[in-house]
Design an enzyme around this catalytic site. Structure first.
Site, PDB file in Angstrom:
ATOM      1  N   ASP A 276       0.896  -1.233   0.069  1.00  0.00           N
ATOM      2  CA  ASP A 276       0.079   0.117  -0.064  1.00  0.00           C
ATOM      3  C   ASP A 276       0.865   0.958   0.102  1.00  0.00           C
ATOM      4  OD1 ASP A 276      -1.978   1.890   0.174  1.00  0.00           O
ATOM      5  OD2 ASP A 276      -3.276   0.782   1.457  1.00  0.00           O
TER       6      ASP A 276
HETATM    7  C1  BGC Z   1      -4.809   3.594   0.186  1.00  0.00           C
HETATM    8  C2  BGC Z   1      -5.152   2.511  -0.742  1.00  0.00           C
HETATM    9  C3  BGC Z   1      -4.917   2.887  -2.398  1.00  0.00           C
HETATM   10  C4  BGC Z   1      -3.541   3.412  -2.314  1.00  0.00           C
HETATM   11  C5  BGC Z   1      -3.245   4.225  -3.516  1.00  0.00           C
HETATM   12  C6  BGC Z   1      -3.576   4.315  -0.028  1.00  0.00           C
HETATM   13  O1  BGC Z   1      -3.457   5.174   0.737  1.00  0.00           O
HETATM   14  O2  BGC Z   1      -5.000   2.681   1.354  1.00  0.00           O
HETATM   15  O3  BGC Z   1      -6.470   1.753  -0.771  1.00  0.00           O
HETATM   16  O4  BGC Z   1      -5.185   1.970  -3.180  1.00  0.00           O
HETATM   17  O5  BGC Z   1      -3.485   4.686  -1.413  1.00  0.00           O
HETATM   18  O6  BGC Z   1      -3.849   5.292  -4.019  1.00  0.00           O
END
Ligand code: BGC
Length: 704
Positions: A260
């Site tokens: 993530d």
């Molecule tokens: C979130 C994810 C997301 C990623 C990319 C993160 O902060 O937890 O769900 O896909 O950012 O934008």
């Protein structure tokens, strides 16, 4: 792909594992860049060997970035463009928790399909969706992005999203590869606080939290994103039990894993890596392929391989998976795949797509209370009051490309009936002259709720009642003596005890581009409501976590007539939710009878046929969700009091009876032990069928 892999230098291989933001390649982008990555200073070699891009604003930008990249990189392996297409791209659909309320998985597929077609015209190849995280704690803001509390329902919706995105193959135009997230257990964050620790027993993990991700992978999802949280004290991003033992060995997943946002580097803050070098080492050893946003791989993997602390084969395996994904996406044949500035403007926000959004919204609305005031008549004079009366913020969180100004407000769609509107969120904001106008209305619609940014990532709340003094508006309308319909807007279950005396309560969630139009159809009875809650609504925050598929305990509380003090209960409130999982009213009454089993005995290699009669007592035609739950009375470990195993949404005309049938097989009776072994128990089972988890007919059978 192996020969391509072998032709790369170590630096170039490592580059494939890096996911950077588009601003590294070109400037003047339309998407705002935030956070840690903005401050990174990378040299040109690193930038032009990286493997993928996070977020892109348009086809034109994608083409620019890819061109710039290909002309500067030695190996000329195209970048993959990934983005969060959560509930629509330009055409916005109901937020996932709302979509799950439709209990119509075909709609999940449909929304994913349209999202894929729209987003791929901007040159996006991968979406970070679906979110298959189960959550039982409505304080957690990301409940809005998932499909609720139940593993089965969430799994069915997640799988349908994957099928919609990937369709007939990720190489084909108009399709996206799907990345299921956040692996694993992210929704169990303690106290509902986002990014918080998670403490799950293996039983909880295997029986409740993992199955929905697994269903998404069985449906073919090509990527898995690790979660921010720890599991058994190890950050999921560097957790080899999750990324290798479960994903690769047990589930035979051969796709790509991705961290993530910045979560590999965050292992330092977790206290699991002492520095970025150690984070990189732990990530690659645990089985993490792509590092999103942080750059520990770019900075340290080469040195770790040179010093033999990391085996080159680990790097090669990860790079090969990424190259294979690029090949399967068809990027080697066409690096600009999908990106089409002309089509981008034609295809998106078409009337046809907006119609589909409205279709989804209709089925996502849940009628929680109705004393007969609904449906309204189109001759009634209406006053609309509340923060959502004139607001365009009904598309919901995570709709970064959704064009808000384009949507109608609730007041706008009721234009011909509205005699007064106000954005007041407290009775004290209304003047005497406002009250005089309100008194002239036949019915008052109170468009209340959380603000759209009160749910979503990093948006946990400790108090899950209506914000501010909104409940005072219900008191006011009751005092005036007018009928009042509350239209609830929220991204999570709320505690709404203070407004229960409204004449009707309609759970709208955030329904996207056609929120207001769909709502009007429901309120006027042009469409009969058919949504059902995918998550329990508590009576009090003190009941949380509250979920229908709990264990019985050794001292179960049976009902309020039970005067035994030493049972599992509270002194000040009963155990039941205000609105149960699976609950939702219709303008018709559906009655269930004649629950029949084909036999009282099921052999291990056989099945049982279950049927039930459902009568639409009228007065309207309607859709009803027939839900089947099972209970295993005695297990090798304790089993839930009920578990959803199947459902069907069917249309039943006024006064019609339909016989609905299901087949139960051994797979429905099987479950995972803490060891991960699948088992079943011979003995007595209960099958329950109805239209809400708290309103079911029962019949028993034996597995022999
Ligand atoms: C979130 C994810 C997301 C990623 C990319 C993160 O902060 O937890 O769900 O896909 O950012 O934008």
């Amino acid at each position: 792909m192996k020969s391509l892999l072998n032709s790369l230098t170590i630096k170039e291989k490592i580059g494939q594992l890096a996911q950077l933001a588009p601003f590294f390649f070109i400037s003047n982008l339309s998407v705002e860049v935030t956070g840690y990555v903005r401050d990174l200073h990378l040299d040109k070699d690193k930038i032009f060997s990286s493997g993928s891009v996070l977020g892109i604003g348009s086809a034109e930008e994608m083409i620019k970035v890819q061109k710039e990249y290909l002309s500067n990189s030695r190996h000329k392996i195209p970048l993959i463009f990934m983005a969060d297409i959560i509930h629509g791209y330009k055409t916005i659909f109901p937020v996932p928790i709302a979509l799950a309320s439709s209990w119509n998985p075909d709609l999940a597929k449909l929304t994913a399909r349209i999202s894929a077609v729209e987003a791929s015209t901007s040159g996006i190849h991968v979406t970070f969706s679906p979110m298959a995280d189960i959550s039982r704690d409505p304080r957690w803001g990301r409940i809005v992005e998932g499909f609720g509390e139940d593993p089965y329902l969430s799994g069915v919706f997640a799988a349908n999203m994957v099928e919609g995105y990937q369709n007939d193959g990720i190489d084909k135009p108009g399709n996206l590869a799907s990345c299921v997230k956040h692996f694993a257990g992210y929704g169990a964050s303690e106290a509902g606080r986002d990014y918080n620790s998670v403490d799950l027993s293996r039983i909880q993990l295997f029986q409740f939290y993992l199955p929905a991700y697994k269903k998404a992978l069985d449906a073919g999802a090509r990527l898995v994103m690790s979660a921010f949280n720890t599991l058994d004290g190890i950050p999921c991003t560097t957790n080899s039990f999750l990324l290798r033992d479960i994903l690769r060995d047990k589930w035979q997943f051969s796709g790509v894993t991705i961290s993530d946002y910045d979560s590999l580097q965050q292992t330092i803050a977790h206290g699991y890596a002492s520095n970025r070098r150690e984070a990189a080492k732990k990530g690659i050893i645990a089985g993490l392929d792509i590092e999103m946003a942080s750059t520990t791989y770019l900075s340290f993997l080469e040195e770790l391989i040179d010093s033999k602390e990391v085996d080159l084969t680990l790097l090669d395996e990860a790079v090969l998976r990424i190259l294979e994904l690029k090949r399967d996406l068809g990027l080697f044949e066409n690096p600009f795949k999908g990106a089409d500035p002309e089509l981008e403007t034609k295809i998106v926000l078409s009337e046809e797509n907006l119609e589909k959004s409205q279709e989804c919204a209709r089925e996502s609305i849940v009628l929680l209370k109705n004393n007969g005031i609904l449906p309204l008549k189109n001759t009634q004079k209406i006053a609309i009051i509340g923060p959502y009366a004139n607001s365009k913020k009904t598309v919901g969180p995570w709709s970064w490309h959704g064009l808000r100004d384009f949507h109608e407000t609730i007041s706008e769609v009721f234009e011909d009936q509205v005699i007064f509107t106000s954005a007041a969120s407290d009775q004290n904001e209304l003047t005497i002259s406002d009250l005089a106008k309100i008194e002239k209305a036949d019915v008052i619609l109170l468009a209340l709720g959380e603000f759209d940014q009160q749910s979503g990532e990093a948006h946990s709340r400790s108090d899950i009642t209506l914000p501010g003094n909104q409940a005072s508006l219900v008191e006011l309308v009751k005092r005036i003596g007018k009928p009042c319909v509350v239209l609830l807007h929220n991204g999570r279950p709320l505690v709404i005890e203070k407004i229960l005396n409204a004449d009707a309560i309609v759970e709208c969630w955030f329904m996207g581009s056609r929120h207001a139009k769909a709502l009007k159809e429901i309120l006027l009875g042009r469409v009969n409501p058919s949504g059902k809650l995918p998550i329990s609504f508590p009576k009090s925050m003190g009941q949380v976590p509250l979920y229908y598929n709990h264990f019985n305990t050794g001292r179960p509380y049976l009902n309020e007539l039970d005067d035994n003090e030493y049972v599992s209960k509270y002194l000040d409130i009963d155990n039941s939710p205000r609105f149960s999982f699976g609950f939702g009213l219709s303008y018709s009454t559906f009655s269930f009878s004649n629950l029949k089993l084909s036999s009282e005995i099921m052999p291990e290699n056989g099945s049982i046929f279950v049927s039930v009669d459902v009568l639409n007592e009228g007065p309207y035609d309607g859709l009803e969700v027939i839900q089947l739950y099972l209970r295993d009375y005695v297990g090798q470990v304790v089993r839930p009091v009920k578990e959803l195993k199947a459902f069907q949404k069917i249309s039943i005309s006024n006064q019609e009876i339909k016989t609905v049938s299901f087949t139960i097989t051994l797979a429905d009776l099987s479950y995972m032990m803490p060891s991960g072994e699948m088992v079943y128990d011979k003995g007595e089972f209960c099958v329950m069928v109805g239209n809400s988890s708290d309103k079911l007919l029962h019949a028993n059978f034996f597995l022999c």
